[in-house]
Design an enzyme around this catalytic site. Sequence first.
Site, PDB file in Angstrom:
ATOM      1  N   HIS A 127       0.815  -1.214   0.000  1.00 26.59           N
ATOM      2  CA  HIS A 127       0.000   0.000   0.000  1.00 26.59           C
ATOM      3  C   HIS A 127       0.851   1.269   0.000  1.00 26.59           C
ATOM      4  O   HIS A 127       0.324   2.363  -0.173  1.00 26.59           O
ATOM      5  CB  HIS A 127      -0.953  -0.007   1.197  1.00 26.59           C
ATOM      6  CG  HIS A 127      -2.049  -1.006   1.061  1.00 26.59           C
ATOM      7  ND1 HIS A 127      -3.133  -1.045   1.920  1.00 26.59           N
ATOM      8  CD2 HIS A 127      -2.255  -2.005   0.184  1.00 26.59           C
ATOM      9  CE1 HIS A 127      -3.935  -2.043   1.564  1.00 26.59           C
ATOM     10  NE2 HIS A 127      -3.415  -2.635   0.509  1.00 26.59           N
ATOM     11  N   ARG A 187      -7.359   2.563   1.819  1.00 26.00           N
ATOM     12  CA  ARG A 187      -7.593   1.142   2.062  1.00 26.00           C
ATOM     13  C   ARG A 187      -7.459   0.781   3.538  1.00 26.00           C
ATOM     14  O   ARG A 187      -7.529  -0.382   3.911  1.00 26.00           O
ATOM     15  CB  ARG A 187      -6.621   0.312   1.208  1.00 26.00           C
ATOM     16  CG  ARG A 187      -6.885   0.397  -0.275  1.00 26.00           C
ATOM     17  CD  ARG A 187      -5.750  -0.179  -1.115  1.00 26.00           C
ATOM     18  NE  ARG A 187      -4.590   0.704  -1.145  1.00 26.00           N
ATOM     19  CZ  ARG A 187      -3.548   0.554  -1.968  1.00 26.00           C
ATOM     20  NH1 ARG A 187      -3.527  -0.463  -2.822  1.00 26.00           N
ATOM     21  NH2 ARG A 187      -2.529   1.387  -1.943  1.00 26.00           N
TER      22      ARG A 187
END
Length: 634
Positions: free
Chosen positions: A159, A294
């Site tokens: 990420h 996220r």
Amino acid sequence: MCRRFCGVLVYKMFTKFVLVFTLTLELTISSDDHADTVGYFALSSTQAAMSTGSLRCHGQHFGHEAHRTQRLCYNVTSYKYRTYDGSCNNYKNYGAAFTAVPTLLEPEYADGIGSPRMYGVEGRPLPSARLVSLVAHPSESEMTNFTVMLMQWGQWVTHDLSAVPIATQFEGPIHCCGEDGKNPPFITNRHCFPIELPDTETYIRGRCMEFVRSIAATRGQGAKSKIRQQLNVITSFIDASQIYGSSTSQAYTLRNGGYLLRTAQGLTLPDSKLNNCIKRPNTKDYCLLAGDSRVNEHPGLGVMHTMWVREHNRIAGELRKLRSRDTDEDVFQLTRKIIIALQQIINYNEYLPKILGTDATRVNLVSKTGRTFYNPNLDPRVLSEFATAAFRFGHSTIPKSLCIGDRTLKMRELFHRPGECLENYDSIVASMVGADNKKCRQQLKKCDRNFAMDVTRFLFEPAKGPGKGLDLVALNIQRGRDHGVPPYYKLRRLCGLRPVMSFNDTEALGPHASDLGKVYRSVEDIDLFTGLLYEPVSRGDDAAVGPTLKCLIGAQFFNTKFGDRFFYDTYDQGIGFSDAQLTSLRNTSFSKIICHNTNLRSVQMDVFTLPSKNNPEYPCQNLKQESLDLSLFV
């Protein structure tokens, strides 16, 4: 070319591979160095996007952001700190946010331009991605001595490196499968690439699983690229962008106006004000705000975000006292620089040696001594093969449940539920590192072809289910086809390994190789993601992954390190650290950071391996005293 590289990763052969890789990029990228998607696109808010690595947020116009990274940076040496969007790290802006995703090999689109890879070497359709998942990826489990934190760190780094958005309509998500998963008679939306459900399907309802293609990058004024490429909307550097964001405007929304990051009541992440999570009724649950949207995927990820925001504020608070004459901006940027260094140290010195074994040291990925020479000719961007297949290997290690205090919750019960992170932060950390509570000590599943049913059957299944969940394996395979990622055998060949002979080739594809013959017509049709997870670890190797995976992961992180002008141990001390500071930084371990930002009483030094006689637990009180000496930064 590099049989020795993939077998033993000899440094000279590795360097040769990287040089060839760089030349390959110049051919495949052509003149489309910087994406500029004009028009309105939205980063997806669908569950499918979450499971495939895309972002959840409201609509965004990409044209302006992309235009900012198109300029060449001739004055790169004038930058003392990193930019938030990664621009002017590389003089061509490689690695900046909103730039095209490069490929290691030329994409294999069905039409040679942009249609998904849909046919095998015999010209027949490839098997349904869901069928491959059902037949070739069962739910058996073999455990290791690693902790769940090893899996969690892998996702954390992912990420930081990659976020490829999928297309949506202005008014909302694109639906490709019709009502109740029934495939419509005519799919007219060019962004649709739904997954066909096989006749043997017994759980997921309907005939079709939702799947929307990644946004195609375009060049200036909206002109289409000659060969379809995707877009990475965050930076390709390990620069803690999941903490600070990948744009100046995003970074400022995450700050409290001074040298600290925003928090709720000092310890938890702030409220995002977006309804992109599941809130338990009659609770104070809220959706978390972080540098990467996220964050709400599952509590383990939320815990990581919380920990590093706490660490930023802890260090910034100490530096504010030590550097009283500095502006808040100076304190913030120095703290950010330190946090990024800690991210890189943990990744290269603690995490990668577990994945790549001792070969990580042989190819100079481990940075425990000396300094790094920056190579401006390396392209640091995250490869499509890495983002869509190789670094998704960790999905096979996702546990079927997570122990939180005295409870054991199925993973399917934790998706999009940040409330557990808000209420049980310490218990989740203890569970993931296997410390402080022997009753809740979880082993990590082995990286192999097997997956927990929580991600192949119940992924993001809504409360209204059953039968409406998603399949992470099928989505990964379909995403590779969407991006035109070449089949497994071609990447294996690029890494210098011998060809796969047949579906009985157990040396190359492991003891269950014959199962692949039940779904694929030829070994040359095997999707990269599946082939990588079938490939066994080489005999005598201490890596956690097979040789082709090791090859691809090693090559990416080599370029991510040596192609980063700001890498923490750079020879340029004007943008790096002094010798004394560097020594103190390297003395900081993930275990010490955990002790500083939790209420755990003790933790083992190597938090990626379960506690044992060789990896005993130490009192956190002692570990805190051995941590980073901030007086060296005055």
